[in-house]
Design a protein around this motif. Structure first.
Motif, PDB file in Angstrom:
ATOM      1  N   ALA A   1      73.625 -44.944 -18.073  1.00 38.36           N
ATOM      2  CA  ALA A   1      72.983 -43.643 -17.903  1.00 38.36           C
ATOM      3  C   ALA A   1      72.698 -42.963 -19.233  1.00 38.36           C
ATOM      4  O   ALA A   1      71.928 -42.007 -19.281  1.00 38.36           O
ATOM      5  CB  ALA A   1      73.862 -42.735 -17.048  1.00 38.36           C
ATOM      6  N   GLY A   2      73.311 -43.440 -20.295  1.00 32.81           N
ATOM      7  CA  GLY A   2      73.221 -42.744 -21.567  1.00 32.81           C
ATOM      8  C   GLY A   2      72.105 -43.183 -22.480  1.00 32.81           C
ATOM      9  O   GLY A   2      71.871 -42.572 -23.520  1.00 32.81           O
ATOM     10  N   THR A   3      71.374 -44.229 -22.104  1.00 29.43           N
ATOM     11  CA  THR A   3      70.352 -44.737 -23.012  1.00 29.43           C
ATOM     12  C   THR A   3      69.086 -43.896 -23.008  1.00 29.43           C
ATOM     13  O   THR A   3      68.430 -43.753 -24.031  1.00 29.43           O
ATOM     14  CB  THR A   3      69.974 -46.180 -22.635  1.00 29.43           C
ATOM     15  OG1 THR A   3      69.618 -46.228 -21.244  1.00 29.43           O
ATOM     16  CG2 THR A   3      71.134 -47.121 -22.873  1.00 29.43           C
ATOM     17  N   GLY A   4      68.716 -43.339 -21.845  1.00 27.87           N
ATOM     18  CA  GLY A   4      67.467 -42.603 -21.755  1.00 27.87           C
ATOM     19  C   GLY A   4      66.308 -43.517 -22.103  1.00 27.87           C
ATOM     20  O   GLY A   4      66.210 -44.634 -21.598  1.00 27.87           O
ATOM     21  N   THR A   5      65.464 -43.052 -22.989  1.00 23.26           N
ATOM     22  CA  THR A   5      64.327 -43.870 -23.410  1.00 23.26           C
ATOM     23  C   THR A   5      64.604 -44.589 -24.732  1.00 23.26           C
ATOM     24  O   THR A   5      63.728 -45.286 -25.243  1.00 23.26           O
ATOM     25  CB  THR A   5      63.077 -42.990 -23.573  1.00 23.26           C
ATOM     26  OG1 THR A   5      63.338 -41.974 -24.558  1.00 23.26           O
ATOM     27  CG2 THR A   5      62.700 -42.333 -22.256  1.00 23.26           C
ATOM     28  N   GLU A   6      65.806 -44.411 -25.267  1.00 18.47           N
ATOM     29  CA  GLU A   6      66.126 -44.998 -26.565  1.00 18.47           C
ATOM     30  C   GLU A   6      66.682 -46.415 -26.410  1.00 18.47           C
ATOM     31  O   GLU A   6      67.091 -46.835 -25.328  1.00 18.47           O
ATOM     32  CB  GLU A   6      67.117 -44.110 -27.314  1.00 18.47           C
ATOM     33  CG  GLU A   6      66.578 -42.708 -27.573  1.00 18.47           C
ATOM     34  CD  GLU A   6      67.460 -41.926 -28.520  1.00 18.47           C
ATOM     35  OE1 GLU A   6      67.872 -42.482 -29.547  1.00 18.47           O
ATOM     36  OE2 GLU A   6      67.740 -40.753 -28.210  1.00 18.47           O
ATOM     37  N   ALA A   7      66.699 -47.128 -27.521  1.00 20.68           N
ATOM     38  CA  ALA A   7      67.189 -48.506 -27.522  1.00 20.68           C
ATOM     39  C   ALA A   7      68.682 -48.537 -27.194  1.00 20.68           C
ATOM     40  O   ALA A   7      69.413 -47.585 -27.494  1.00 20.68           O
ATOM     41  CB  ALA A   7      66.935 -49.157 -28.872  1.00 20.68           C
ATOM     42  N   TYR A   8      69.101 -49.629 -26.597  1.00 26.55           N
ATOM     43  CA  TYR A   8      70.503 -49.784 -26.216  1.00 26.55           C
ATOM     44  C   TYR A   8      71.296 -50.277 -27.426  1.00 26.55           C
ATOM     45  O   TYR A   8      71.522 -51.470 -27.622  1.00 26.55           O
ATOM     46  CB  TYR A   8      70.617 -50.773 -25.055  1.00 26.55           C
ATOM     47  CG  TYR A   8      72.027 -50.908 -24.495  1.00 26.55           C
ATOM     48  CD1 TYR A   8      72.597 -49.883 -23.748  1.00 26.55           C
ATOM     49  CD2 TYR A   8      72.780 -52.052 -24.719  1.00 26.55           C
ATOM     50  CE1 TYR A   8      73.878 -49.992 -23.236  1.00 26.55           C
ATOM     51  CE2 TYR A   8      74.063 -52.186 -24.208  1.00 26.55           C
ATOM     52  CZ  TYR A   8      74.609 -51.148 -23.476  1.00 26.55           C
ATOM     53  OH  TYR A   8      75.887 -51.273 -22.974  1.00 26.55           O
ATOM     54  N   ARG A   9      71.678 -49.324 -28.258  1.00 27.87           N
ATOM     55  CA  ARG A   9      72.513 -49.635 -29.419  1.00 27.87           C
ATOM     56  C   ARG A   9      73.311 -48.396 -29.790  1.00 27.87           C
ATOM     57  O   ARG A   9      72.905 -47.267 -29.505  1.00 27.87           O
ATOM     58  CB  ARG A   9      71.671 -50.114 -30.598  1.00 27.87           C
ATOM     59  CG  ARG A   9      70.639 -49.132 -31.106  1.00 27.87           C
ATOM     60  CD  ARG A   9      70.002 -49.630 -32.405  1.00 27.87           C
ATOM     61  NE  ARG A   9      68.938 -48.747 -32.856  1.00 27.87           N
ATOM     62  CZ  ARG A   9      67.659 -48.950 -32.624  1.00 27.87           C
ATOM     63  NH1 ARG A   9      67.254 -50.016 -31.937  1.00 27.87           N
ATOM     64  NH2 ARG A   9      66.748 -48.095 -33.075  1.00 27.87           N
ATOM     65  N   ASP A  10      74.453 -48.621 -30.411  1.00 33.86           N
ATOM     66  CA  ASP A  10      75.304 -47.517 -30.834  1.00 33.86           C
ATOM     67  C   ASP A  10      74.551 -46.614 -31.794  1.00 33.86           C
ATOM     68  O   ASP A  10      73.799 -47.093 -32.656  1.00 33.86           O
ATOM     69  CB  ASP A  10      76.554 -48.051 -31.534  1.00 33.86           C
ATOM     70  CG  ASP A  10      77.480 -48.816 -30.603  1.00 33.86           C
ATOM     71  OD1 ASP A  10      77.141 -48.968 -29.422  1.00 33.86           O
ATOM     72  OD2 ASP A  10      78.543 -49.270 -31.069  1.00 33.86           O
ATOM     73  N   GLY A  11      74.755 -45.295 -31.648  1.00 34.87           N
ATOM     74  CA  GLY A  11      74.112 -44.372 -32.574  1.00 34.87           C
ATOM     75  C   GLY A  11      74.156 -42.941 -32.089  1.00 34.87           C
ATOM     76  O   GLY A  11      74.489 -42.667 -30.933  1.00 34.87           O
TER      77      GLY A  11
END
Length: 223
Positions: free
Chosen positions: A153-163
């Motif tokens: 649920a936390g990725t939104g439209t961003e890439a799936y990587r720590d940050g």
């Protein structure tokens, strides 16, 4: 934005928004908490039949009061003075004004059967340092319970990587100012953080939202 500045912004935002947050919790305005996640973390803690619990990032103390009602001794820690004052005024536990850096520096001279972090691990370096101190807070056979936003649920439209990500008060009601940034961790990122802290992952639970059927959160148990 650097990690240090982002960590500072987290503290600044919570100090500014503390009263609005207290109202949101008191009035049960947050749907996912009301329907799923509050009960999920209470059940996870009580499943361990603890005598004593340390609540890191206790906020205004709702979890401590709930656990105290079940006969559990609770020690709560938070860095926001007004939230600690609110927790102390409502009772249900022993509450301390301490930062995660203070806890990492062994300022909390206590041990418990369960250490719980309920949606309270928002930073990067501060969280890594805190996790490394958790073994010193646990009694033999004790566990850490972390409930946090599910990586799905936390990725939104961003890439799936720590940050670092921008925060939001959506769904929390009125009265909030600028939100805090937060450090997104993938599932692998969380596992790496536990491993670096000397903690072994024992269990993962994914409480489901009853209306969407999607994970409302993830609960990690480590020891």
């Amino acid at each position: 934005m650097t990690t240090a500045s982002s960590e500072r912004l987290i503290l600044d935002a919570w100090e500014v928004n503390a009263q609005a947050w207290e109202r949101a919790v008191r009035d049960r305005r947050i749907e996912s908490r009301r329907l799923v996640t509050d009960q999920a973390i209470v059940e996870a803690v009580l499943s361990r039949a603890p005598r004593k619990v340390i609540d890191l990032g206790c906020g205004e103390g709702w979890l401590a009061r709930t656990l105290a009602g079940a006969g559990v001794q609770v020690v709560g820690v938070d860095v926001v003075p007004s939230l600690v004052e609110a927790a102390q005024s409502h009772g249900g536990g022993e509450f301390h004004l301490l930062s995660y850096a203070d806890v990492a520096a062994r300022a909390l001279k206590q041990r418990a059967d369960v250490v719980v972090c309920n949606f309270s691990l928002l930073g990067e370096a501060s969280v890594n340092e805190l996790l490394a101190s958790v073994p010193s807070l646990l009694e033999a056979g004790g566990v850490l319970l972390v409930q946090t936003l599910h990586p799905l649920a936390g990725t939104g439209t961003e890439a799936y990587r720590d940050g670092w990500r921008d925060g939001s008060w959506d769904g929390c009601g009125e009265g909030f100012g600028k939100p805090a940034p937060w450090y997104f961790r993938t599932l692998g990122g969380w596992l790496a953080a536990f491993r670096a802290a000397g903690l072994e992952l024992l269990r993962i639970d994914e409480p489901l939202h009853p209306r969407t059927g999607r994970p409302a959160s993830v609960i990690f148990m480590a020891g």
